[in-house]
Scaffold this motif. Structure first.
Motif, PDB file in Angstrom:
ATOM      1  N   ARG A 231      42.376  47.942  49.368  1.00 13.16           N
ATOM      2  CA  ARG A 231      43.005  46.844  48.717  1.00 13.16           C
ATOM      3  C   ARG A 231      41.790  46.798  47.845  1.00 13.16           C
ATOM      4  O   ARG A 231      40.360  46.486  48.413  1.00 13.16           O
ATOM      5  CB  ARG A 231      43.362  45.751  49.482  1.00 13.16           C
ATOM      6  CG  ARG A 231      44.718  45.070  48.839  1.00 13.16           C
ATOM      7  CD  ARG A 231      44.692  43.822  49.836  1.00 13.16           C
ATOM      8  NE  ARG A 231      43.222  42.995  49.874  1.00 13.16           N
ATOM      9  CZ  ARG A 231      43.422  42.351  50.702  1.00 13.16           C
ATOM     10  NH1 ARG A 231      43.914  41.630  51.231  1.00 13.16           N
ATOM     11  NH2 ARG A 231      41.696  41.119  50.673  1.00 13.16           N
ATOM     12  N   VAL A 232      42.387  46.551  47.363  1.00 12.75           N
ATOM     13  CA  VAL A 232      41.077  45.459  45.844  1.00 12.75           C
ATOM     14  C   VAL A 232      42.108  44.168  44.939  1.00 12.75           C
ATOM     15  O   VAL A 232      42.961  45.171  44.712  1.00 12.75           O
ATOM     16  CB  VAL A 232      40.868  47.058  44.630  1.00 12.75           C
ATOM     17  CG1 VAL A 232      42.533  47.314  43.802  1.00 12.75           C
ATOM     18  CG2 VAL A 232      39.546  46.398  43.884  1.00 12.75           C
ATOM     19  N   THR A 233      40.538  43.631  44.600  1.00 15.02           N
ATOM     20  CA  THR A 233      41.883  42.540  44.058  1.00 15.02           C
ATOM     21  C   THR A 233      41.801  42.526  42.311  1.00 15.02           C
ATOM     22  O   THR A 233      40.638  43.442  41.827  1.00 15.02           O
ATOM     23  CB  THR A 233      40.794  41.081  44.314  1.00 15.02           C
ATOM     24  OG1 THR A 233      40.561  41.242  45.405  1.00 15.02           O
ATOM     25  CG2 THR A 233      41.513  40.235  43.835  1.00 15.02           C
ATOM     26  N   ALA A 234      42.431  42.381  41.458  1.00 20.04           N
ATOM     27  CA  ALA A 234      42.408  42.539  40.442  1.00 20.04           C
ATOM     28  C   ALA A 234      41.648  41.816  40.025  1.00 20.04           C
ATOM     29  O   ALA A 234      41.831  40.169  39.971  1.00 20.04           O
ATOM     30  CB  ALA A 234      43.803  42.258  39.927  1.00 20.04           C
ATOM     31  N   GLY A 235      39.975  41.838  39.249  1.00 17.28           N
ATOM     32  CA  GLY A 235      39.507  41.387  38.773  1.00 17.28           C
ATOM     33  C   GLY A 235      39.509  41.014  36.931  1.00 17.28           C
ATOM     34  O   GLY A 235      40.508  40.977  36.683  1.00 17.28           O
ATOM     35  N   THR A 236      38.766  40.671  36.300  1.00 20.59           N
ATOM     36  CA  THR A 236      38.425  40.371  34.942  1.00 20.59           C
ATOM     37  C   THR A 236      37.931  41.903  34.010  1.00 20.59           C
ATOM     38  O   THR A 236      38.000  42.287  35.119  1.00 20.59           O
ATOM     39  CB  THR A 236      36.929  39.569  34.176  1.00 20.59           C
ATOM     40  OG1 THR A 236      35.982  40.397  34.987  1.00 20.59           O
ATOM     41  CG2 THR A 236      37.022  38.543  35.215  1.00 20.59           C
ATOM     42  N   GLU A 237      38.445  42.202  32.960  1.00 19.50           N
ATOM     43  CA  GLU A 237      38.430  43.203  32.868  1.00 19.50           C
ATOM     44  C   GLU A 237      37.610  44.079  32.951  1.00 19.50           C
ATOM     45  O   GLU A 237      37.418  44.674  32.688  1.00 19.50           O
ATOM     46  CB  GLU A 237      39.154  42.824  31.301  1.00 19.50           C
ATOM     47  CG  GLU A 237      39.027  44.133  30.421  1.00 19.50           C
ATOM     48  CD  GLU A 237      39.057  43.783  28.945  1.00 19.50           C
ATOM     49  OE1 GLU A 237      39.359  44.789  28.170  1.00 19.50           O
ATOM     50  OE2 GLU A 237      39.044  42.229  28.204  1.00 19.50           O
ATOM     51  N   SER A 238      35.697  43.409  32.695  1.00 19.92           N
ATOM     52  CA  SER A 238      35.321  44.070  33.019  1.00 19.92           C
ATOM     53  C   SER A 238      34.638  44.355  35.026  1.00 19.92           C
ATOM     54  O   SER A 238      34.451  45.689  35.255  1.00 19.92           O
ATOM     55  CB  SER A 238      33.734  43.719  32.931  1.00 19.92           C
ATOM     56  OG  SER A 238      33.471  42.086  33.656  1.00 19.92           O
TER      57      SER A 238
ATOM     58  N   THR B 288      45.556  31.392  32.805  1.00 23.89           N
ATOM     59  CA  THR B 288      44.866  33.253  33.679  1.00 23.89           C
ATOM     60  C   THR B 288      45.511  33.829  34.058  1.00 23.89           C
ATOM     61  O   THR B 288      44.934  35.327  34.712  1.00 23.89           O
ATOM     62  CB  THR B 288      43.138  33.180  33.560  1.00 23.89           C
ATOM     63  OG1 THR B 288      43.426  31.822  35.502  1.00 23.89           O
ATOM     64  CG2 THR B 288      42.583  32.270  32.784  1.00 23.89           C
ATOM     65  N   VAL B 289      46.601  33.349  34.446  1.00 22.96           N
ATOM     66  CA  VAL B 289      47.553  34.246  36.028  1.00 22.96           C
ATOM     67  C   VAL B 289      47.731  35.410  35.187  1.00 22.96           C
ATOM     68  O   VAL B 289      47.902  36.419  35.615  1.00 22.96           O
ATOM     69  CB  VAL B 289      48.970  33.953  36.540  1.00 22.96           C
ATOM     70  CG1 VAL B 289      49.903  34.646  37.334  1.00 22.96           C
ATOM     71  CG2 VAL B 289      48.251  32.544  37.154  1.00 22.96           C
ATOM     72  N   GLU B 290      48.323  35.562  33.799  1.00 21.80           N
ATOM     73  CA  GLU B 290      49.120  36.878  33.394  1.00 21.80           C
ATOM     74  C   GLU B 290      47.619  37.878  32.642  1.00 21.80           C
ATOM     75  O   GLU B 290      47.972  38.961  32.591  1.00 21.80           O
ATOM     76  CB  GLU B 290      49.680  35.932  32.112  1.00 21.80           C
ATOM     77  CG  GLU B 290      51.094  35.557  32.178  1.00 21.80           C
ATOM     78  CD  GLU B 290      52.203  35.922  32.506  1.00 21.80           C
ATOM     79  OE1 GLU B 290      52.356  37.325  32.290  1.00 21.80           O
ATOM     80  OE2 GLU B 290      52.518  35.611  33.059  1.00 21.80           O
ATOM     81  N   LYS B 291      46.361  37.516  32.558  1.00 21.90           N
ATOM     82  CA  LYS B 291      45.526  37.702  32.292  1.00 21.90           C
ATOM     83  C   LYS B 291      45.427  38.721  33.976  1.00 21.90           C
ATOM     84  O   LYS B 291      44.412  40.035  33.549  1.00 21.90           O
ATOM     85  CB  LYS B 291      44.390  36.604  32.023  1.00 21.90           C
ATOM     86  CG  LYS B 291      44.552  36.941  30.762  1.00 21.90           C
ATOM     87  CD  LYS B 291      43.075  35.914  30.398  1.00 21.90           C
ATOM     88  CE  LYS B 291      43.247  35.031  28.881  1.00 21.90           C
ATOM     89  NZ  LYS B 291      41.857  34.345  28.927  1.00 21.90           N
ATOM     90  N   ILE B 292      45.423  38.130  34.791  1.00 25.48           N
ATOM     91  CA  ILE B 292      45.539  39.122  36.155  1.00 25.48           C
ATOM     92  C   ILE B 292      45.999  40.300  36.387  1.00 25.48           C
ATOM     93  O   ILE B 292      46.012  40.888  36.473  1.00 25.48           O
ATOM     94  CB  ILE B 292      45.189  38.080  37.229  1.00 25.48           C
ATOM     95  CG1 ILE B 292      44.323  36.986  36.815  1.00 25.48           C
ATOM     96  CG2 ILE B 292      44.986  38.775  38.599  1.00 25.48           C
ATOM     97  CD1 ILE B 292      42.968  37.370  36.879  1.00 25.48           C
TER      98      ILE B 292
END
Length: 357
Positions: A337-344, A275-279
């Motif tokens: 700073r914002v963490t990259a989450g799921t698409e939603s 799932t790293v690539e999705k992030i």
């Protein structure tokens, strides 16, 4: 009620505040750089199987040196490393604390380049090591000549480098690390907590270990492995560094359950890292969308993005929270700073950002 400063606490700790990020119950939490995806069920089953095998022997101490776990981690890292070149502890923070206990302490200094990971100076303070805070370039980069100049100026016992850097996100050119190694008298610690998220072609400082016995590269399973609740960090270095750290580590510092769960996670690294690539897609989406809107954004090789807000980042942080999105104010004026989450989750952040920025 007694206040901390009413106690006979060390003078250098008076007035200090503990490290921490707000833990609030909101719809979208993107403030602590956790991996956005839950542990896959097959990995959970493997962990459960290995944990079950340990339960009958909990009356016995665990493997004090965690040889099996270190062997697995060395295999994961590659580069011809063996278990003697790897050490593990309860998160990369404890790993770095142990390194400071062994190589820092009263009368010694540690140098870092900010803005960077705010725990580094706190770990130094906890071990009685004097922290020297140098600055990065205005664009948050770090040039080799600037880093070397600071080393010559301060002659530190330890140098901390962060690649990818937290909170700015960008990885260091290995030439910078090589220059620092050539200039530094003492130990050089490269914090690679977010390395698995780096953009294609980014090189690890692990490639520089051969011939550099004062280089230590720290990693964590809390980020890309989604093992934040398991608390497992580790480093790769010359075996002599591992021997030195064992002089200060607490006995049996890694429980049998932690070791078993971590070994299960490493054995399932392909599934966990899938799932790293999705992030990375969501991270790059944040960078692209914000830049298209005219927002200044730092390049990122991590699972988070640092973006400009204008002068009052605290008001912007509150505005995001009011819209159900929790991000991080790292204390850098005009930036959040914002963490990259799921698409939603990323969509929720970008929708809020469109209204706020």
């Amino acid at each position: 009620m007694t206040a901390v400063d009413d106690l006979p606490i060390r003078d250098d700790l008076r007035g200090q505040t503990p490290y921490g990020a707000p833990q609030l119950d909101v719809a979208v939490r993107l403030n602590t750089n956790e991996h956005a995806f839950a542990v896959p069920q097959p990995v959970i089953e493997e962990m459960r199987k290995r944990l079950d095998a340990e339960l009958a022997d909990l009356n016995r101490y665990p493997d004090r040196d965690a040889v099996g776990l270190r062997t697995d981690l060395a295999s994961y890292l590659g580069h011809g490393l063996g278990f003697a070149s790897v050490w593990a502890a309860n998160g990369s923070n404890e790993v770095q604390q142990q390194l400071l206990q062994a190589f820092g302490g009263p009368g010694r200094t540690a140098l870092g380049f900010g803005p960077s990971y705010s725990m580094h100076p706190l770990l130094a303070a906890g071990t009685g090591t004097r922290w020297i805070g140098a600055l990065r370039d205005p664009d948050f980069g770090l040039r080799a000549d600037a880093a070397v100049a600071e080393i010559h100026r301060h002659d530190p016992d330890l140098v901390f480098l962060c690649s990818p850097n937290n909170p700015t996100g960008t990885a260091l050119d290995p030439a910078v690390i090589d220059a620092v190694l050539g200039a530094a008298r003492g130990m050089v610690l490269v914090d690679e907590a977010y390395f698995e998220y780096a953009r294609t072609g980014t090189r690890s400082a692990i490639e520089l270990l051969t011939g550099h016995p004062r280089l230590v590269v720290t990693r964590t399973m809390s980020k890309a492995f989604g093992f934040a609740g398991g608390r497992l960090g580790y480093f790769a270095a010359d075996p002599a560094v591992v021997d030195a750290v064992q002089l200060v580590r607490l006995p049996y510092h890694l429980s049998a359950l932690t070791q078993a769960a971590a070994r299960a996670a490493v054995s399932q690294s392909a599934a966990l890292l899938a799932t790293v690539e999705k992030i990375k897609v969501q991270r790059d989406r944040i960078v692209s969308v914000l830049r298209d809107r005219g927002v200044r954004v730092a390049d990122s090789d991590a699972n988070f993005v640092l973006f400009a807000t204008g002068d009052d980042q605290r008001a912007a942080w509150q505005a995001f929270l009011d819209r159900g999105v929790l991000i991080r104010d790292v204390g850098l004026t005009g930036w959040l700073r914002v963490t990259a989450g799921t698409e939603s989750e990323t969509t929720a952040f970008l929708n809020a950002a469109e209204e706020i920025l």
